[in-house]
Scaffold this motif. Structure first.
Motif, PDB file in Angstrom:
ATOM      1  N   HIS A 186       0.662  -1.264   0.021  1.00 43.01           N
ATOM      2  CA  HIS A 186      -0.128   0.170  -0.079  1.00 43.01           C
ATOM      3  C   HIS A 186       0.796   1.076   0.057  1.00 43.01           C
ATOM      4  O   HIS A 186       1.961   1.324   0.473  1.00 43.01           O
ATOM      5  N   THR A 187       0.677   2.354  -0.636  1.00 43.73           N
ATOM      6  CA  THR A 187       1.340   3.509  -0.853  1.00 43.73           C
ATOM      7  C   THR A 187       0.822   4.645   0.068  1.00 43.73           C
ATOM      8  O   THR A 187       1.319   5.772   0.224  1.00 43.73           O
ATOM      9  N   TYR A 188      -0.297   4.182   1.003  1.00 44.73           N
ATOM     10  CA  TYR A 188      -0.848   5.136   2.045  1.00 44.73           C
ATOM     11  C   TYR A 188      -1.350   4.056   3.254  1.00 44.73           C
ATOM     12  O   TYR A 188      -1.192   3.033   3.023  1.00 44.73           O
ATOM     13  N   ALA A 189      -1.938   5.006   3.976  1.00 45.92           N
ATOM     14  CA  ALA A 189      -2.397   4.507   5.543  1.00 45.92           C
ATOM     15  C   ALA A 189      -3.248   3.088   4.978  1.00 45.92           C
ATOM     16  O   ALA A 189      -4.024   3.202   4.499  1.00 45.92           O
ATOM     17  N   VAL A 190      -3.057   2.182   6.098  1.00 47.30           N
ATOM     18  CA  VAL A 190      -3.771   1.014   5.823  1.00 47.30           C
ATOM     19  C   VAL A 190      -4.730   0.971   7.093  1.00 47.30           C
ATOM     20  O   VAL A 190      -4.484   0.966   8.020  1.00 47.30           O
ATOM     21  N   HIS A 191      -6.045   1.151   6.594  1.00 44.91           N
ATOM     22  CA  HIS A 191      -7.041   1.179   7.588  1.00 44.91           C
ATOM     23  C   HIS A 191      -7.769   0.013   8.250  1.00 44.91           C
ATOM     24  O   HIS A 191      -8.338  -0.190   9.370  1.00 44.91           O
TER      25      HIS A 191
END
Length: 378
Positions: free
Chosen positions: A53-58
């Motif tokens: 992932h390139t941003y936060a993992v929710h």
């Protein structure tokens, strides 16, 4: 009694979600990674952390078998991973490209749901890893999701406070305003409840929200009646927004985590508070019970995950019996003992069926191949 037995502090930013399989614990974070640990000694697996992932993992969740892990992110994707070697199996892109806030597997692993900030809901076919159906909630971001134990329907929760019930064809069956300031999480119990009067079996669901409340619901799903949703009770133990809630595998406990930094464990039959845990130093964002209820994980914006253990009963999957002389004769087992034994044999998906048929130790000993096949449909 819940005892803190381990603290994981490997993430470099807020922990957003944690999830158990029968042998592993997965955690994900604003730091863009998913970490996977063995339940035997809480050591990180060799392929961990998972990076893609390139941003936060929710959010992250295991398939019922535990062989597949899904994770979703602000980058607009839901990624599917093989838990045996850490291979990325698929990247499922939300059609709108909107940040994906929640993902959940159906009980038979037939489908994976992903819900996004623009209110879009996608049902992915897990055999083909292709989009099966999609829809949208009426208002707000989709932030919560839970399947019924039989997989016939699933519930989504939105930032506008609505709970929406969908069938497995993505038809909207029911919608209700549940929390004034927005839903944050929901979960369904694997154990049905009988009303005792009409012979109906209800599914138990919990939702929590920005209004500081947790609500326990009873859902009746019947072809001739449609869907009924009834609020059983409201729990007001937290003094700030409640960010997470989860049932124990036997449905007897509900855990919640809050902006007040506390974790509360509730007794679902009475709504009473059993334990209040206050070891986290910042908001508690996630909580999850292991499939056999002996372990609880809680994650926080303090970048840690705490592992709690409850008073030992029968062994959980992956654990050994340290003193076999303590184990009672099978014929004296209660229904709960049978449930614990099923979990130890990695048959947790049968717990609901055995509970529904009131199978205790004596009943277990009397099961035959014919009764398993013809009566229990196993």
């Amino acid at each position: 009694m819940a005892t803190l037995i381990h603290t994981l502090a490997d993430h470099s930013d807020d922990v957003n979600c944690c999830a158990f399989s029968s042998s592993c614990l997965a955690t994900c974070s604003l730091d863009k990674t998913i970490r996977v640990y063995s339940l035997k000694n809480f050591t990180e697996l060799l392929y961990s952390p998972l990076k893609g992932h390139t941003y936060a993992v929710h959010c992250c969740c295991f398939s019922p078998s535990g062989h597949v892990l899904a994770s979703c992110s602000t980058d607009g994707t839901t990624m599917v991973w093989d838990t045996r070697d850490g291979r990325m199996l698929a990247v499922l892109e939300q059609p709108s490209g909107s940040p994906v806030r929640v993902c959940r597997f159906s009980p038979e692993s037939t489908y994976l749901v992903s819900g996004a900030a623009d209110g879009s809901v996608v049902l992915w076919n897990m055999q083909s890893l292709k989009l099966y159906r999609s829809g949208n909630v009426q208002d707000g971001s989709l932030v919560a999701c839970a399947f019924s134990p039989n997989g016939n329907f699933f519930v989504t929760g939105s930032s506008c406070g609505d709970l929406t019930i969908w069938d497995d064809k993505m038809r909207c069956l029911y919608n209700e305003k549940a929390h004034d300031l927005g839903v944050t999480c929901c979960d369904t119990s694997s154990q049905p409840i009988s009303d005792g009067e009409h012979g109906f079996r209800y599914f138990q669901m919990a939702s929590c929200g920005q209004d500081n409340q947790i609500k326990l619901w009873l859902i009746l799903f019947a072809d001739f009646l449609g869907v009924e949703l009834k609020c059983k009770c409201t729990l007001n133990g937290h003094s700030a927004p409640v960010l997470a809630c989860a049932f124990s595998y036997d449905g007897q406990m509900l855990v919640s985590g809050s902006v007040d930094k506390c974790v509360i464990i509730h007794e679902t039959s009475t709504g009473n508070t059993l334990h209040t845990l206050s070891q986290h130093t910042r908001y508690v964002t996630t909580c999850a019970f292991a499939p056999c209820s002996l372990l609880l994980a809680t994650g926080s914006m303090d970048k840690t995950v705490n592992i709690w253990q409850f008073g030992l009963k029968q062994p959980c999957a992956g654990n050994t019996v340290e003193n076999e002389s303590k184990v009672e004769a099978v014929e004296d087992w209660s229904e709960d003992d049978v449930s614990d034994w099923l979990c130890a044999q990695e048959l947790a998906d049968l717990v609901g069926l055995f509970k529904m048929n009131n199978i205790d130790g004596k009943e277990l000993l009397n099961l035959t191949k014919e009764s398993l096949t013809n009566e229990l449909k196993i």
